[in-house]
Design an enzyme around this catalytic site. Sequence first.
Site, PDB file in Angstrom:
ATOM      1  N   TYR A  10       5.919 -10.126 -10.325  1.00 47.30           N
ATOM      2  CA  TYR A  10       5.420  -8.789 -10.655  1.00 47.30           C
ATOM      3  C   TYR A  10       6.570  -7.781 -10.637  1.00 47.30           C
ATOM      4  CZ  TYR A  10       3.636  -4.109 -10.044  1.00 47.30           C
ATOM      5  OH  TYR A  10       3.447  -2.752 -10.187  1.00 47.30           O
ATOM      6  N   PHE A  48       5.958   5.485  -5.816  1.00 43.37           N
ATOM      7  CA  PHE A  48       6.015   4.924  -4.475  1.00 43.37           C
ATOM      8  C   PHE A  48       4.615   4.369  -4.185  1.00 43.37           C
ATOM      9  CE2 PHE A  48      10.352   5.199  -3.020  1.00 43.37           C
ATOM     10  CZ  PHE A  48      10.895   5.654  -4.212  1.00 43.37           C
ATOM     11  N   SER A  61       8.043   1.179 -10.576  1.00 45.59           N
ATOM     12  CA  SER A  61       7.647   1.094  -9.166  1.00 45.59           C
ATOM     13  C   SER A  61       8.867   1.161  -8.267  1.00 45.59           C
ATOM     14  CB  SER A  61       6.932  -0.246  -8.981  1.00 45.59           C
ATOM     15  OG  SER A  61       6.781  -0.544  -7.614  1.00 45.59           O
ATOM     16  N   ASN A 109      -3.876  -4.199  -0.531  1.00 43.88           N
ATOM     17  CA  ASN A 109      -3.172  -2.953  -0.212  1.00 43.88           C
ATOM     18  C   ASN A 109      -3.821  -2.259   0.975  1.00 43.88           C
ATOM     19  OD1 ASN A 109      -2.836  -2.915  -3.610  1.00 43.88           O
ATOM     20  ND2 ASN A 109      -1.028  -2.772  -2.335  1.00 43.88           N
ATOM     21  N   PHE A 165       0.366  -5.337   9.870  1.00 43.91           N
ATOM     22  CA  PHE A 165       1.332  -6.430   9.712  1.00 43.91           C
ATOM     23  C   PHE A 165       2.663  -6.112  10.390  1.00 43.91           C
ATOM     24  CE2 PHE A 165      -1.070  -7.225   5.525  1.00 43.91           C
ATOM     25  CZ  PHE A 165      -1.952  -8.117   6.125  1.00 43.91           C
ATOM     26  N   GLY A 203       7.706 -11.180   3.125  1.00 40.77           N
ATOM     27  CA  GLY A 203       8.228 -10.415   1.978  1.00 40.77           C
ATOM     28  C   GLY A 203       8.097  -8.914   2.109  1.00 40.77           C
ATOM     29  N   LYS A 237       8.724  -5.336 -13.747  1.00 42.72           N
ATOM     30  CA  LYS A 237       9.059  -3.904 -13.789  1.00 42.72           C
ATOM     31  C   LYS A 237      10.552  -3.724 -14.095  1.00 42.72           C
ATOM     32  CE  LYS A 237       4.929  -2.431 -13.125  1.00 42.72           C
ATOM     33  NZ  LYS A 237       4.183  -1.926 -14.294  1.00 42.72           N
ATOM     34  N   ILE A 258      -4.765   4.428 -11.645  1.00 37.02           N
ATOM     35  CA  ILE A 258      -3.898   5.585 -11.927  1.00 37.02           C
ATOM     36  C   ILE A 258      -4.193   6.124 -13.333  1.00 37.02           C
ATOM     37  CG2 ILE A 258      -1.511   6.429 -11.951  1.00 37.02           C
ATOM     38  CD1 ILE A 258      -0.803   3.918 -10.215  1.00 37.02           C
TER      39      ILE A 258
HETATM   40  P1  NAD Z   1      -5.089  -1.049 -12.376  1.00 43.25           P
HETATM   41  O1  NAD Z   1      -5.187  -2.526 -12.353  1.00 43.25           O
HETATM   42  O2  NAD Z   1      -6.134  -0.259 -11.690  1.00 43.25           O
HETATM   43  O3  NAD Z   1      -4.993  -0.527 -13.889  1.00 43.25           O
HETATM   44  C1  NAD Z   1      -4.407  -1.293 -14.911  1.00 43.25           C
HETATM   45  C2  NAD Z   1      -5.391  -1.327 -16.071  1.00 43.25           C
HETATM   46  O4  NAD Z   1      -4.805  -2.073 -17.147  1.00 43.25           O
HETATM   47  C3  NAD Z   1      -6.706  -2.040 -15.723  1.00 43.25           C
HETATM   48  O5  NAD Z   1      -7.779  -1.202 -16.125  1.00 43.25           O
HETATM   49  C4  NAD Z   1      -6.670  -3.333 -16.540  1.00 43.25           C
HETATM   50  O6  NAD Z   1      -7.969  -3.711 -16.951  1.00 43.25           O
HETATM   51  C5  NAD Z   1      -5.780  -2.930 -17.690  1.00 43.25           C
HETATM   52  N1  NAD Z   1      -5.029  -4.015 -18.348  1.00 43.25           N
HETATM   53  C6  NAD Z   1      -4.272  -4.970 -17.749  1.00 43.25           C
HETATM   54  N2  NAD Z   1      -3.713  -5.750 -18.696  1.00 43.25           N
HETATM   55  C7  NAD Z   1      -4.133  -5.289 -19.899  1.00 43.25           C
HETATM   56  C8  NAD Z   1      -3.894  -5.662 -21.254  1.00 43.25           C
HETATM   57  N3  NAD Z   1      -3.112  -6.700 -21.580  1.00 43.25           N
HETATM   58  N4  NAD Z   1      -4.473  -4.938 -22.243  1.00 43.25           N
HETATM   59  C9  NAD Z   1      -5.283  -3.883 -21.951  1.00 43.25           C
HETATM   60  N5  NAD Z   1      -5.540  -3.481 -20.686  1.00 43.25           N
HETATM   61  C10 NAD Z   1      -4.965  -4.177 -19.678  1.00 43.25           C
HETATM   62  O7  NAD Z   1      -3.634  -0.659 -11.817  1.00 43.25           O
HETATM   63  P2  NAD Z   1      -3.046   0.735 -11.360  1.00 43.25           P
HETATM   64  O8  NAD Z   1      -2.899   0.725  -9.897  1.00 43.25           O
HETATM   65  O9  NAD Z   1      -3.767   1.836 -12.025  1.00 43.25           O
HETATM   66  O10 NAD Z   1      -1.588   0.620 -11.955  1.00 43.25           O
HETATM   67  C11 NAD Z   1      -1.239   1.169 -13.215  1.00 43.25           C
HETATM   68  C12 NAD Z   1       0.209   0.856 -13.512  1.00 43.25           C
HETATM   69  O11 NAD Z   1       1.033   1.389 -12.490  1.00 43.25           O
HETATM   70  C13 NAD Z   1       0.540  -0.628 -13.558  1.00 43.25           C
HETATM   71  O12 NAD Z   1       1.504  -0.834 -14.578  1.00 43.25           O
HETATM   72  C14 NAD Z   1       1.127  -0.904 -12.208  1.00 43.25           C
HETATM   73  O13 NAD Z   1       2.010  -1.990 -12.232  1.00 43.25           O
HETATM   74  C15 NAD Z   1       1.869   0.381 -11.951  1.00 43.25           C
HETATM   75  N6  NAD Z   1       2.091   0.662 -10.529  1.00 43.25           N
HETATM   76  C16 NAD Z   1       1.035   0.663  -9.673  1.00 43.25           C
HETATM   77  C17 NAD Z   1       1.244   0.904  -8.325  1.00 43.25           C
HETATM   78  C18 NAD Z   1       0.107   0.859  -7.337  1.00 43.25           C
HETATM   79  O14 NAD Z   1       0.369   0.716  -6.150  1.00 43.25           O
HETATM   80  N7  NAD Z   1      -1.144   1.004  -7.762  1.00 43.25           N
HETATM   81  C19 NAD Z   1       2.543   1.162  -7.863  1.00 43.25           C
HETATM   82  C20 NAD Z   1       3.593   1.173  -8.764  1.00 43.25           C
HETATM   83  C21 NAD Z   1       3.363   0.916 -10.111  1.00 43.25           C
HETATM   84  C1  WQD Z   2       1.634  -0.854   2.684  1.00 44.30           C
HETATM   85  C2  WQD Z   2       1.966  -1.080   4.148  1.00 44.30           C
HETATM   86  C3  WQD Z   2       2.020  -3.384   4.819  1.00 44.30           C
HETATM   87  C4  WQD Z   2      -2.258  -4.152   4.240  1.00 44.30           C
HETATM   88  C5  WQD Z   2       2.719  -2.903  -2.864  1.00 44.30           C
HETATM   89  C6  WQD Z   2       3.559  -3.586  -3.899  1.00 44.30           C
HETATM   90  C7  WQD Z   2       4.463  -2.615  -4.566  1.00 44.30           C
HETATM   91  C8  WQD Z   2       3.680  -1.418  -5.106  1.00 44.30           C
HETATM   92  C9  WQD Z   2       2.753  -0.847  -4.111  1.00 44.30           C
HETATM   93  C10 WQD Z   2       3.208  -1.750  -7.438  1.00 44.30           C
HETATM   94  C11 WQD Z   2       2.914  -2.238   4.371  1.00 44.30           C
HETATM   95  C12 WQD Z   2       0.906  -2.646   5.526  1.00 44.30           C
HETATM   96  C13 WQD Z   2      -1.007  -3.556   4.296  1.00 44.30           C
HETATM   97  C14 WQD Z   2      -2.879  -4.534   5.453  1.00 44.30           C
HETATM   98  C15 WQD Z   2      -1.011  -3.671   6.667  1.00 44.30           C
HETATM   99  N1  WQD Z   2       2.861  -1.769  -6.210  1.00 44.30           N
HETATM  100  N2  WQD Z   2      -0.393  -3.312   5.483  1.00 44.30           N
HETATM  101  N3  WQD Z   2      -2.231  -4.272   6.623  1.00 44.30           N
HETATM  102  O1  WQD Z   2       3.523  -3.506   0.246  1.00 44.30           O
HETATM  103  O2  WQD Z   2       4.230  -1.106   0.069  1.00 44.30           O
HETATM  104  O3  WQD Z   2       3.581  -2.290  -1.937  1.00 44.30           O
HETATM  105  O4  WQD Z   2       1.960  -1.883  -3.513  1.00 44.30           O
HETATM  106  O5  WQD Z   2       4.265  -1.609  -7.953  1.00 44.30           O
HETATM  107  O6  WQD Z   2       5.110  -3.280  -5.591  1.00 44.30           O
HETATM  108  O7  WQD Z   2       4.342  -4.581  -3.262  1.00 44.30           O
HETATM  109  O8  WQD Z   2       1.834  -1.686  -0.291  1.00 44.30           O
HETATM  110  O9  WQD Z   2      -0.461  -1.180   0.451  1.00 44.30           O
HETATM  111  O10 WQD Z   2       0.301  -3.597   0.366  1.00 44.30           O
HETATM  112  O11 WQD Z   2       1.230  -2.076   2.098  1.00 44.30           O
HETATM  113  O12 WQD Z   2      -0.466  -3.472   7.760  1.00 44.30           O
HETATM  114  O13 WQD Z   2      -3.980  -5.108   5.465  1.00 44.30           O
HETATM  115  O14 WQD Z   2       0.759  -1.427   4.828  1.00 44.30           O
HETATM  116  O15 WQD Z   2       2.655  -4.273   5.681  1.00 44.30           O
HETATM  117  O16 WQD Z   2       3.754  -1.881   5.412  1.00 44.30           O
HETATM  118  P1  WQD Z   2       3.356  -2.210  -0.377  1.00 44.30           P
HETATM  119  P2  WQD Z   2       0.643  -2.173   0.621  1.00 44.30           P
END
Ligand code: NAD
Ligand code: WQD
Length: 344
Positions: A152, A181, A127, A202, A221, A300, A156, A14
């Site tokens: 995790y 989301f 999140s 994911n 799943f 979960g 948050k 992101i």
């Molecule tokens: P990502 O792992 O791709 O990006 C996180 C980056 O942070 C990575 O490049 C990693 O190398 C770096 N990093 C981790 N710990 C570090 C540290 N101590 N110092 C410096 N760099 C560090 O993850 P993302 O999907 O881009 O997520 C970004 C943020 O959004 C995270 O805080 C994540 O929890 C949050 N978030 C992600 C999702 C999702 O589904 N991807 C959903 C909700 C919230």
């Molecule tokens: C999405 C849907 C699975 C894989 C997670 C974190 C959440 C947030 C986003 C950071 C679900 C289904 C998945 C597969 C499947 N991250 N699935 N087969 O669970 O909504 O959330 O990522 O904050 O905190 O828990 O995302 O992409 O894992 O799953 O059927 O091989 O896809 O059951 O319904 P989720 P996901």
Amino acid sequence: MKPRILVTGGTGYIGSHTVVELQQAGYPVVIIDDLSNSNIEVLDGIERITGIRPDFVEADCTDIAAVRSLFDKYPGIKGIINFAASKAVGESMQKPVLYYRNNLNTLMNLLDVMAERDVKGIVFSSSCTVYGEPDVNPVTEQSPIKKATSPYGNTKQISEEIITDVINAGAPFKSVILRYFNPVGAHPSAEIGELPNGVPQNLIPFLTQTAIGIRKELSVFGNDYNTPDGSCIRDYIDVVDLAKAHVIAVERMLDDKSSEKIEIFNLGTGNGLSVLELINTFETATGVKVPHKIVGRRAGDIEKVWANPQYANEVLGWKAETPIADTMRSAWAWQCKLRERGIM
Ligand code: NAD
Ligand code: WQD
């Protein structure tokens, strides 16, 4: 000249998309990332899209001396977007201390340094996981926070509380907390996207890896949930739409557009899609089949959650705009690009 923005975790999924949007909006950026879950070549992708190579410091945000020395080098930083965190739910169950230490120390270091260096605000990546299994959908920002089901998720919730306590104690800065989301897709240029480590947990990276033949089949799943087709429902938000919200949030803090010191926004589309609907959308949008089978429920898992994004729509003037079919095409183009480059 707009002020410089520090993007922690800016080579991540992101973060990299947000750096693109910030640069395109005229903000100079410096990234801090320890590359624990990303790759330095992401900078090339950002440069190819925007024509600008962001400044980059390879360092760990839990090292406060490193964060301070970054501020010595870039004294003009006025805003921070904090993406840096460990994010794998399953791994957090195995290594809780790593998650608490990394995610919370990173945030606390940034909050300390912000007060020392006159930074006006911090955008925090939260999140929808904070809502757990909601009693009512769609969820608003006032929906109850449920007890976290993973370390995790707990980081948050605790992070949101830390920010609130620090600001209520009189810290001289603002914060916008964004509850994402399910971020999916990639930049339409296919120059940057998600780089999952190992077997993806994911849905979308597993789906695109299956479509290209890296995985034999996608396991769905569960099809016995209380949803129209029995599979779980989520709110899948395009990563570029999500990135754009961060630029608006930064501007809001820097220009003092709100009298509130802390604001919380849901970032979602407002549409819930089931796993089976998403597979179907991918197949129709790309013309590529995804071999899949129904298996048992994943422990979960949340049955259904989707956002009410009205508050962000009205107050930020932001709306998720990308049709899900376009998002599926960008995810697929990115997967094909990884193959072309011999990465996967
Ligand atoms: P990502 O792992 O791709 O990006 C996180 C980056 O942070 C990575 O490049 C990693 O190398 C770096 N990093 C981790 N710990 C570090 C540290 N101590 N110092 C410096 N760099 C560090 O993850 P993302 O999907 O881009 O997520 C970004 C943020 O959004 C995270 O805080 C994540 O929890 C949050 N978030 C992600 C999702 C999702 O589904 N991807 C959903 C909700 C919230
Ligand atoms: C999405 C849907 C699975 C894989 C997670 C974190 C959440 C947030 C986003 C950071 C679900 C289904 C998945 C597969 C499947 N991250 N699935 N087969 O669970 O909504 O959330 O990522 O904050 O905190 O828990 O995302 O992409 O894992 O799953 O059927 O091989 O896809 O059951 O319904 P989720 P996901």
